[in-house]
Design an enzyme around this catalytic site. Structure first.
Site, PDB file in Angstrom:
ATOM      1  N   MET A 224       0.837  -1.140   0.076  1.00 24.96           N
ATOM      2  CA  MET A 224      -0.091   0.036   0.025  1.00 24.96           C
ATOM      3  C   MET A 224       1.125   1.109   0.037  1.00 24.96           C
ATOM      4  SD  MET A 224      -2.884   1.083   2.774  1.00 24.96           S
ATOM      5  CE  MET A 224      -3.924   2.648   2.504  1.00 24.96           C
ATOM      6  N   LEU A 225       0.553   2.224  -0.999  1.00 19.08           N
ATOM      7  CA  LEU A 225       1.355   3.163  -0.917  1.00 19.08           C
ATOM      8  C   LEU A 225       0.741   4.463  -1.519  1.00 19.08           C
ATOM      9  CD1 LEU A 225       4.278   4.757  -0.983  1.00 19.08           C
ATOM     10  CD2 LEU A 225       4.682   4.098  -3.495  1.00 19.08           C
ATOM     11  N   ILE A 226       0.647   5.480  -0.805  1.00 18.88           N
ATOM     12  CA  ILE A 226       0.113   6.921  -1.438  1.00 18.88           C
ATOM     13  C   ILE A 226       1.522   7.932  -1.604  1.00 18.88           C
ATOM     14  CG2 ILE A 226      -1.478   9.156  -0.537  1.00 18.88           C
ATOM     15  CD1 ILE A 226      -2.956   6.473  -0.807  1.00 18.88           C
ATOM     16  N   GLN A 231       0.322  12.520   0.798  1.00 14.85           N
ATOM     17  CA  GLN A 231       0.275  11.860   1.895  1.00 14.85           C
ATOM     18  C   GLN A 231      -0.325  13.061   2.994  1.00 14.85           C
ATOM     19  OE1 GLN A 231       4.243  10.314   2.927  1.00 14.85           O
ATOM     20  NE2 GLN A 231       3.860   8.765   1.212  1.00 14.85           N
ATOM     21  N   GLY A 232      -0.972  12.390   3.963  1.00 12.68           N
ATOM     22  CA  GLY A 232      -1.355  13.410   5.230  1.00 12.68           C
ATOM     23  C   GLY A 232      -2.732  13.948   4.616  1.00 12.68           C
ATOM     24  N   GLY A 234      -5.561  11.964   4.108  1.00 13.11           N
ATOM     25  CA  GLY A 234      -6.618  10.886   4.221  1.00 13.11           C
ATOM     26  C   GLY A 234      -7.047   9.955   3.273  1.00 13.11           C
ATOM     27  N   GLY A 236      -5.068   7.307   2.348  1.00 15.06           N
ATOM     28  CA  GLY A 236      -4.963   6.003   2.966  1.00 15.06           C
ATOM     29  C   GLY A 236      -6.046   5.503   3.562  1.00 15.06           C
ATOM     30  N   ALA A 237      -6.697   6.204   4.360  1.00 14.52           N
ATOM     31  CA  ALA A 237      -7.999   5.746   4.887  1.00 14.52           C
ATOM     32  C   ALA A 237      -9.156   5.407   4.165  1.00 14.52           C
ATOM     33  CB  ALA A 237      -8.433   6.645   6.112  1.00 14.52           C
ATOM     34  N   GLU A 259      -0.064  -8.371   4.937  1.00 16.84           N
ATOM     35  CA  GLU A 259       1.259  -9.042   4.903  1.00 16.84           C
ATOM     36  C   GLU A 259       2.120  -8.142   5.834  1.00 16.84           C
ATOM     37  OE1 GLU A 259       4.547 -10.384   1.952  1.00 16.84           O
ATOM     38  OE2 GLU A 259       2.291 -10.343   1.254  1.00 16.84           O
TER      39      GLU A 259
END
Length: 402
Positions: A224-226, A231-232, A234, A236-237, A259
């Site tokens: 998983m990569l933003i 980044q920062g 939201g 990812g959520a 994993e």
């Protein structure tokens, strides 16, 4: 001589310059440049390239389809000044991870940029959301798609996308894309350019669908990569919740795991799972105060595909919210409840010690006892508890702002 040669060592985390390019002027704008967090998988543990002064490794990507410009610049090379000293072959090292077909000159790259209007996201649209951008003073729209290798052009796009893993995930590796059990989830930003709507790559997640006997699957989040410019905010959520909701609708999915999750991923997962669970009746304040229950485990797994271990963390976070920690009795009850779970590994050691008493010689037993300091165990237990409560409070603070 050694001092002179040391001047030709470059930190590769600083030398590598990454960009996501939307407009030609971005090429000269330092504000659009970002650097890797890691480069050891390409340049070794020291993250150093030898043989250059003023080294710049330019890796510029068109924001949507990630067509790449790769160029190396430097002010001086060691073999121009010293005989019999070879510089590192930086170009070969980068070529090992970026797919062929990249540009090496700016004019070709800019001509590809003009065709970016034709790029559209791959796969099936799952979710659309917006984030308010303070700088622009407007809401920006984002979309999450599910794709697979049957989507035309996706295989080549993914080859370019996965190169970012090497710079931002410490133990990254490329996956076997020919295995059909992989699912890919992609985040894109919609933006306007000369009156047209274009899409910029924001981040992605790969999920592997493990078989569970006799007729279930257990999706496991692998990568998983933003990307750093996003980044920062939201994303990812949003991505993790969308992926959870996608699998929640499938009767064949048992639960969703990850994993080797990083500390940051665990915090993100805590937030998303608590957000999903907080409205279930089994997590009402009254039931939370009665303790962790079979009902919580069953409902979280059946409705939200959350396993027992993760459900327990959700329970502890939501019970903390329902607990008045200023009340001595409530605080004590909460502390004991969490510590009963945390003490598991210590009790395991004690059971092992009981076995040792039966089969070890006295001097061997003394040696083992010396390694088990009960006072230290109590201190470690209290430290673990306080750290956990601190982490849980941050989840609750974020939830209150959501």
């Amino acid at each position: 001589m050694e001092k002179k040669l040391a001047e030709y060592k470059c930190n590769t985390n600083e030398a590598i310059q990454l960009k996501l390019v939307r407009f030609p002027e971005d090429l000269e704008d330092d504000n659009t440049t970002f650097n890797p967090e890691y480069s050891h998988q390409v340049f070794g543990d020291d993250e150093v390239a030898f043989g250059y002064k003023g080294l710049k490794i330019l890796l510029y990507y068109i924001a949507g389809n990630l067509s790449t410009l790769f160029r190396i610049e430097y002010t001086s090379k060691v073999n121009e000044k010293f005989d019999c000293v070879e510089a590192d072959d930086v170009e070969s090292k980068i070529r090992e991870i970026i797919p062929p077909g990249f540009c090496t000159n700016t004019d070709d790259f800019v001509s590809l940029l003009e065709k970016e209007v034709n790029f559209k996201p791959f796969g099936m649209l799952l979710h659309t959301y917006s984030v308010h951008n303070e700088e622009a003073g407007e809401d920006i729209t984002y979309q999450i798609y599910k794709a697979d290798m049957t989507c035309p052009g996706f295989r080549e796009y993914h080859e370019r996308l996965q190169t970012f893993l090497m710079w931002f995930i410490e133990t990254a590796s490329f996956i076997d894309v020919d295995d059909e059990r992989w699912n890919y989830f992609l985040v894109f930003e919609k933006y306007n350019k000369d009156g047209a709507t274009l899409f910029a790559t924001v981040g992605y997640m790969t999920v592997y669908n493990y078989y569970v006997y006799p007729d279930k699957t257990r999706p496991r989040v692998s990568q998983m990569l933003i990307l750093p410019p996003f980044q920062g905010e939201g994303h990812g959520a949003q991505l993790l919740e969308t992926v959870h909701r996608y699998y929640m609708s499938s009767p064949t999915v048992l639960d969703i795991t990850a994993e080797d999750p990083s500390e940051n991923y665990v915090k993100l997962r805590d937030f998303v799972l608590v957000k999903l669970c907080q409205d279930l009746l089994c997590f009402s304040p009254g039931k939370l105060m009665q303790g962790f229950s079979e009902e919580m485990m069953m409902e979280a797994q059946q409705k939200l595909k959350i396993n027992k271990q993760h459900t327990r963390r959700v329970y502890e976070i939501l019970r903390l919210r329902a607990t008045d920690m200023g009340d001595a009795e409530q605080s004590r009850s909460y502390r004991l409840d969490v510590k009963r779970r945390l003490i598991g590994p210590y009790k395991k050691k004690q059971r092992e010690l009981a076995k040792m008493r039966r089969c070890l010689r006295p001097e061997e037993l003394t040696n083992q006892l010396n390694q088990i300091d009960l006072n230290m165990q109590h201190e470690q237990l209290e430290e673990s508890f306080q750290q956990l409560v601190s982490d849980y409070r941050r989840v609750l603070e974020r939830l209150a702002q959501a």
